[in-house]
Motif scaffolding. Sequence first.
Motif, short mmCIF file in Angstrom:
data_model
loop_
_atom_site.label_atom_id
_atom_site.label_comp_id
_atom_site.label_asym_id
_atom_site.label_seq_id
_atom_site.Cartn_x
_atom_site.Cartn_y
_atom_site.Cartn_z
N ASP A 1 -11.96 -0.45 3.92
CA ASP A 1 -12.00 -0.08 2.51
C ASP A 1 -13.42 0.11 2.03
O ASP A 1 -13.70 0.98 1.22
CB ASP A 1 -11.36 -1.19 1.66
N LYS A 2 -14.28 -0.76 2.52
CA LYS A 2 -15.61 -0.81 1.93
C LYS A 2 -16.66 -1.00 3.01
O LYS A 2 -16.39 -1.64 4.03
CB LYS A 2 -15.62 -2.01 0.98
N GLU B 1 -8.91 -6.37 0.77
CA GLU B 1 -9.71 -5.25 1.27
C GLU B 1 -10.43 -5.63 2.55
O GLU B 1 -10.73 -6.80 2.78
CB GLU B 1 -10.77 -4.84 0.23
N HIS C 1 -17.24 2.36 -1.27
CA HIS C 1 -15.85 2.45 -0.81
C HIS C 1 -15.67 3.74 -0.01
O HIS C 1 -16.08 4.80 -0.46
CB HIS C 1 -14.88 2.42 -2.00
N ASN D 1 -3.74 -0.31 2.07
CA ASN D 1 -4.16 0.16 0.74
C ASN D 1 -4.13 1.69 0.66
O ASN D 1 -3.82 2.26 -0.38
CB ASN D 1 -5.58 -0.31 0.41
N THR D 2 -4.49 2.33 1.76
CA THR D 2 -4.49 3.80 1.81
C THR D 2 -3.07 4.33 1.75
O THR D 2 -2.78 5.31 1.06
CB THR D 2 -5.18 4.29 3.10
N ASN E 1 -5.14 1.82 6.85
CA ASN E 1 -5.20 0.67 5.97
C ASN E 1 -3.99 0.67 5.02
O ASN E 1 -3.67 1.71 4.45
CB ASN E 1 -6.50 0.82 5.19
#
Lengths: 229, 130
Positions: free
Chosen positions: A192-193, A28, A207, B49-50, B47
């Motif tokens: 992400d965060k 992340e 998040h 992850n997205t 990202n």
Amino acid sequence: MIEVKDISKNFGRKKVLKGVSFTANKGEITCLIGINGVGKTTIMNAIMNLTPIKSGEILIDGEKLSKKTFEKITFIPDAITMLPQMTIGEALQFMKDFYESWNSERANELLTFFRLKEEEKISSLSKGNTAKVNLLLGLALDVDYLLMDEPFTGIDIFSREQIAEVFTSHLVEDRGVIITTHEINDIEHLIDKVVLLDEGVVRKEFHTEEVRENEGKSVVDVMREVYKQ
Amino acid sequence: MKVTFNKRDPVYVQVVRHFKEQIATGNLEPGQEIPSRRELANQLKINPNTAQRAYKEMEEAGLIFTQGNSPSKITRDENIISSVREELILEAVEDFVSAIRPIKVPIEEVVGILKEKYNDDVFERRDKND
């Protein structure tokens, strides 16, 4: 996972960190946000054990900071730490000699990606290109965690876009990244965060996709709420 | 592929919507291979992850499918494709209706203007392409 647990730090009588806690996961991108002087760089220095802390604890993958944990992590400071008279090629060689985790293949890939030339002297580079070399030196290490201090500050928009592109690629994928910034706009979609810092404490940790999904708010919306209270 | 993201909707939702539009308009054909999550992240500057999350959602909704280790593909299910199209049309119309209703225009007038504008737009676009 990097766990920062209730760390405090004073510079003389000034309390810079007053019990800061947050976590940053592997895979992340975690962004530390706060105005100048809020302690962002101090937190990074503390994670790297470059500055002693008064109290609290920092764990990397559940272990206390030790010689071993430093094989897992690298710090890219906001200014390059190589000697200015070195060429880019010499800087790469220096890193290769110094770090076991140096990945030459990736270093070459990054040279091409950033369109940098090995024979160029670091002192003769533009600000943007110096920032790129600095980033390259950190990214080419095979480590699980990357700390980046203000990678976007003071460089032109196209260089910024190029650096942002690194975050969407395999160069960063699966690693844990902590970056500090005060210009969130360019990278809002990438992180992400977020950890919002103010006067030495964490005001909010969230998040980005969750806040968009559950509250319909952008990162800047949340910042406005937190900082204008 | 280029998408402009807004900042308040989840990015993965915006990615899924982009794919729905491409499917509904036929830009993405049934059975067509789509980029890997890493390629997509790089193309859209998001990202990874997205991208992963968007693909998971689309997989669950049956918009894409993956067999073994081969790249994911657009569904061949006609029913799903036509329902995507319907969903997008309905959504757009609902948005329009909720925007125009407070102005209290008689429906006939709206329809008239709508027809006019709709055709204007087509011509304008043609002009630009010429």
